[in-house]
Design a protein around this motif. Structure first.
Motif, short mmCIF file in Angstrom:
data_model
loop_
_atom_site.label_atom_id
_atom_site.label_comp_id
_atom_site.label_asym_id
_atom_site.label_seq_id
_atom_site.Cartn_x
_atom_site.Cartn_y
_atom_site.Cartn_z
N CYS A 31 0.86 -1.18 0.00
CA CYS A 31 0.00 0.00 0.00
C CYS A 31 0.90 1.23 0.00
CB CYS A 31 -0.90 0.00 1.24
SG CYS A 31 -1.83 1.53 1.44
N CYS A 83 0.08 3.41 3.56
CA CYS A 83 0.46 2.96 4.90
C CYS A 83 1.53 1.87 4.88
CB CYS A 83 -0.77 2.49 5.68
SG CYS A 83 -1.42 0.92 5.13
N CYS A 114 -4.21 -0.45 0.26
CA CYS A 114 -4.88 -1.52 1.00
C CYS A 114 -6.37 -1.16 1.06
CB CYS A 114 -4.30 -1.66 2.39
SG CYS A 114 -4.68 -0.30 3.49
N CYS A 141 -7.17 1.93 3.40
CA CYS A 141 -6.78 3.25 2.85
C CYS A 141 -7.67 3.62 1.67
CB CYS A 141 -5.32 3.24 2.43
SG CYS A 141 -4.17 3.26 3.83
ZN LIG Z 1 -2.94 1.30 3.44
#
Ligand SMILES: [Zn+2]
Length: 203
Positions: free
Chosen positions: A151, A154, A186, A189
């Motif tokens: 991701c 994050c 992800c 997010c």
């Molecule tokens: Zn993420």
């Protein structure tokens, strides 16, 4: 033919259908019983559109999306003009008691305004959402996941979370399907981001 045999043309008795619904149906979602319920309500025969409308009416995600939509756009404006008042989730039309004829006339006026608008804008009225649901082609998805691996917001990897391919500039705002406009996020997010994108979507 025994009591439990299914007729040669596949027609089941009510008991046989009940048995299948209770024990035969393997479900990966609520769609199958949803379709059957729609067919039962329609007397046994329905168009695909009628079935879709019935599934839509029970789709919690769509309902919540429209609740949010209703609160943020039209209800805000209608309240400003004093057309409706709200107490919590209860919306009240600010009008004196209506006769049957009054209601029919006002309803027809709403239909007319909707019709005019749809005639002018056509499918573009919902286009933003139609475009948004169009998936990223498989070949591109693979390329992006391979390029980013994690991701990009994050940093979680594919073992910790579900990775999705996201449009940096949303499709509804003219964002393209090119590599430079795609990124790996992800699911957490991505949800956060699409909620932000959504608030400025034209309603
Ligand atoms: Zn993420």
């Amino acid at each position: 033919m025994g009591r439990n045999a299914i007729a040669a043309n596949g027609t089941r008795s009510a008991d046989q259908l009940a048995e299948w619904i209770e024990r035969g149906m393997r479900m990966s979602h609520v769609y199958q019983p949803g379709v059957l319920r729609a067919l039962l309500d329609a007397g046994g025969v329905a168009t695909v559109r009628q079935i879709a409308q019935s599934l839509l009416a029970a789709d919690e995600a769509q309902l919540r999306w429209y609740e949010q939509r209703a609160k943020t756009m039209p209800l805000k404006v209608l309240r400003k003009y004093g057309i409706v008042t709200m107490e919590g989730d209860l919306v009240r039309l600010n009008v004196k008691a209506l006769s049957f004829e009054d209601r029919a006339r006002l309803r027809a006026l709403c239909e007319h305004r909707i019709g005019e608008f749809l005639e002018q804008r056509g499918l573009a009225t919902w286009d933003a959402r139609l475009i948004e649901t169009e998936p990223v082609p498989e070949r591109l998805r693979y390329q992006i996941l391979k390029r980013d691996r994690r991701c990009v917001l994050c940093g979680v990897g594919p073992k910790e979370a579900r990775l999705e391919v996201d449009h940096i500039v949303p499709r509804s705002k003219g964002g393209s399907n090119e590599l430079t406009n795609l990124q790996t996020l992800c699911d957490g997010c991505n949800r956060g981001k699409s909620n932000l994108d959504d608030t400025s979507l034209v309603s």
